[in-house]
Design a protein around this motif. Structure first.
Motif, PDB file in Angstrom:
ATOM      1  N   LEU A  42     -41.211 -40.611  33.610  1.00 44.27           N
ATOM      2  CA  LEU A  42     -42.643 -40.836  33.788  1.00 44.27           C
ATOM      3  C   LEU A  42     -43.089 -39.200  33.156  1.00 44.27           C
ATOM      4  N   PHE A  43     -42.601 -38.306  33.307  1.00 39.80           N
ATOM      5  CA  PHE A  43     -43.201 -36.861  33.372  1.00 39.80           C
ATOM      6  C   PHE A  43     -42.303 -36.197  32.035  1.00 39.80           C
ATOM      7  N   GLU A  44     -43.082 -35.776  31.121  1.00 45.07           N
ATOM      8  CA  GLU A  44     -43.047 -35.347  29.464  1.00 45.07           C
ATOM      9  C   GLU A  44     -42.119 -33.938  30.299  1.00 45.07           C
ATOM     10  N   ALA A  45     -42.758 -32.880  31.674  1.00 46.64           N
ATOM     11  CA  ALA A  45     -42.764 -32.080  31.488  1.00 46.64           C
ATOM     12  C   ALA A  45     -43.195 -31.557  32.551  1.00 46.64           C
ATOM     13  N   LEU A  46     -41.599 -31.889  33.453  1.00 46.17           N
ATOM     14  CA  LEU A  46     -41.830 -31.797  34.712  1.00 46.17           C
ATOM     15  C   LEU A  46     -41.812 -30.747  35.567  1.00 46.17           C
ATOM     16  N   VAL A  47     -41.475 -29.335  34.717  1.00 47.86           N
ATOM     17  CA  VAL A  47     -41.315 -28.371  35.484  1.00 47.86           C
ATOM     18  C   VAL A  47     -42.888 -27.600  35.502  1.00 47.86           C
ATOM     19  N   GLY A  48     -43.644 -28.206  34.097  1.00 47.71           N
ATOM     20  CA  GLY A  48     -44.827 -28.186  33.927  1.00 47.71           C
ATOM     21  C   GLY A  48     -45.540 -28.906  35.293  1.00 47.71           C
ATOM     22  N   THR A  49     -45.448 -30.009  35.272  1.00 44.93           N
ATOM     23  CA  THR A  49     -46.591 -30.653  36.667  1.00 44.93           C
ATOM     24  C   THR A  49     -46.166 -29.460  37.564  1.00 44.93           C
ATOM     25  N   LEU A  50     -45.021 -29.233  37.970  1.00 44.42           N
ATOM     26  CA  LEU A  50     -44.703 -28.756  39.762  1.00 44.42           C
ATOM     27  C   LEU A  50     -45.313 -27.542  39.697  1.00 44.42           C
ATOM     28  N   ARG A  51     -44.958 -26.591  38.510  1.00 43.79           N
ATOM     29  CA  ARG A  51     -46.455 -25.427  38.632  1.00 43.79           C
ATOM     30  C   ARG A  51     -48.124 -25.582  38.799  1.00 43.79           C
ATOM     31  N   ALA A  52     -48.003 -26.798  38.035  1.00 44.41           N
ATOM     32  CA  ALA A  52     -49.272 -26.537  38.598  1.00 44.41           C
ATOM     33  C   ALA A  52     -49.579 -27.636  40.179  1.00 44.41           C
ATOM     34  N   ALA A  53     -48.805 -28.006  39.908  1.00 43.98           N
ATOM     35  CA  ALA A  53     -48.349 -28.380  41.846  1.00 43.98           C
ATOM     36  C   ALA A  53     -49.045 -27.549  43.233  1.00 43.98           C
ATOM     37  N   LYS A  54     -47.833 -26.470  42.344  1.00 41.28           N
ATOM     38  CA  LYS A  54     -47.685 -25.249  42.995  1.00 41.28           C
ATOM     39  C   LYS A  54     -48.735 -24.334  42.988  1.00 41.28           C
ATOM     40  N   ARG A  55     -49.658 -24.387  42.161  1.00 37.79           N
ATOM     41  CA  ARG A  55     -50.976 -23.036  41.743  1.00 37.79           C
ATOM     42  C   ARG A  55     -52.215 -23.850  42.765  1.00 37.79           C
ATOM     43  N   LYS A  56     -52.440 -25.285  42.715  1.00 38.13           N
ATOM     44  CA  LYS A  56     -52.754 -26.084  43.600  1.00 38.13           C
ATOM     45  C   LYS A  56     -52.626 -26.058  44.927  1.00 38.13           C
ATOM     46  N   LYS A  57     -51.512 -25.516  45.136  1.00 36.89           N
ATOM     47  CA  LYS A  57     -51.069 -25.706  46.624  1.00 36.89           C
ATOM     48  C   LYS A  57     -50.594 -26.866  46.653  1.00 36.89           C
ATOM     49  N   ILE A  58     -50.415 -28.185  46.377  1.00 38.03           N
ATOM     50  CA  ILE A  58     -50.091 -29.099  47.244  1.00 38.03           C
ATOM     51  C   ILE A  58     -48.161 -28.780  47.480  1.00 38.03           C
ATOM     52  N   ILE A  59     -47.245 -28.422  46.858  1.00 37.80           N
ATOM     53  CA  ILE A  59     -46.460 -27.972  46.902  1.00 37.80           C
ATOM     54  C   ILE A  59     -46.248 -26.629  47.374  1.00 37.80           C
ATOM     55  N   LYS A  60     -44.422 -26.839  47.494  1.00 43.98           N
ATOM     56  CA  LYS A  60     -44.067 -25.474  47.666  1.00 43.98           C
ATOM     57  C   LYS A  60     -42.423 -25.315  47.884  1.00 43.98           C
ATOM     58  N   TYR A  61     -42.079 -24.089  46.798  1.00 42.69           N
ATOM     59  CA  TYR A  61     -41.137 -23.378  46.128  1.00 42.69           C
ATOM     60  C   TYR A  61     -40.966 -22.080  46.122  1.00 42.69           C
ATOM     61  N   ASP A  62     -39.257 -22.181  46.206  1.00 42.12           N
ATOM     62  CA  ASP A  62     -39.561 -20.706  45.643  1.00 42.12           C
ATOM     63  C   ASP A  62     -38.808 -20.345  44.219  1.00 42.12           C
ATOM     64  N   GLY A  63     -39.510 -19.571  44.231  1.00 44.15           N
ATOM     65  CA  GLY A  63     -39.866 -18.706  42.557  1.00 44.15           C
ATOM     66  C   GLY A  63     -41.248 -19.433  41.745  1.00 44.15           C
ATOM     67  N   GLU A  64     -40.751 -19.377  40.541  1.00 44.89           N
ATOM     68  CA  GLU A  64     -42.184 -19.557  39.666  1.00 44.89           C
ATOM     69  C   GLU A  64     -41.181 -20.569  38.734  1.00 44.89           C
ATOM     70  N   LEU A  65     -40.448 -20.408  37.937  1.00 44.23           N
ATOM     71  CA  LEU A  65     -39.722 -21.452  36.955  1.00 44.23           C
ATOM     72  C   LEU A  65     -38.247 -22.237  37.950  1.00 44.23           C
ATOM     73  N   LEU A  66     -38.224 -22.538  37.721  1.00 37.46           N
ATOM     74  CA  LEU A  66     -36.959 -24.266  37.782  1.00 37.46           C
ATOM     75  C   LEU A  66     -36.596 -24.596  36.612  1.00 37.46           C
ATOM     76  N   LEU A  67     -34.923 -23.596  36.383  1.00 33.55           N
ATOM     77  CA  LEU A  67     -33.832 -24.654  35.301  1.00 33.55           C
ATOM     78  C   LEU A  67     -33.259 -25.494  35.653  1.00 33.55           C
ATOM     79  N   GLN A  68     -32.651 -26.532  35.228  1.00 32.49           N
ATOM     80  CA  GLN A  68     -32.142 -27.757  35.642  1.00 32.49           C
ATOM     81  C   GLN A  68     -30.228 -26.729  35.697  1.00 32.49           C
ATOM     82  N   GLY A  69     -29.929 -27.383  36.499  1.00 35.46           N
ATOM     83  CA  GLY A  69     -28.236 -26.614  37.016  1.00 35.46           C
ATOM     84  C   GLY A  69     -28.015 -25.420  38.029  1.00 35.46           C
TER      85      GLY A  69
END
Length: 79
Positions: A42-69
């Motif tokens: 579904l998501f070509e760039a999951l991390v980018g979509t997560l960052r966009a949702a965080k900026r819109k205050k739809i989701i919350k998570y610690d940190g800025e960039l999430l990396l697999q592993g």
């Protein structure tokens, strides 16, 4: 790429894969999202979509960039 649409899809996937946390909000780990086959298609760039949702205050998570592993256990919460 329509960011609004991708964020809506992300919210649906968090609800599908997540569980209700102690605060009553739906939560999922980054690893669960990243390793899910449907999300991978579904998501070509999951991390980018997560960052966009965080900026819109739809989701919350610690940190800025999430990396697999490294951040597989990071909890993502719907607001």
């Amino acid at each position: 790429m329509n960011v609004e649409h991708e964020v809506e899809l992300l919210v649906e996937e968090i609800k599908r894969l997540g569980k209700e946390g102690s605060d009553g909000k739906c939560e999922v780990t980054f690893g669960a999202l990243f390793n899910d086959d449907k999300c991978a298609n579904l998501f070509e760039a999951l991390v980018g979509t997560l960052r966009a949702a965080k900026r819109k205050k739809i989701i919350k998570y610690d940190g800025e960039l999430l990396l697999q592993g490294v951040h597989d256990s990071t909890v993502i919460s719907l607001l």
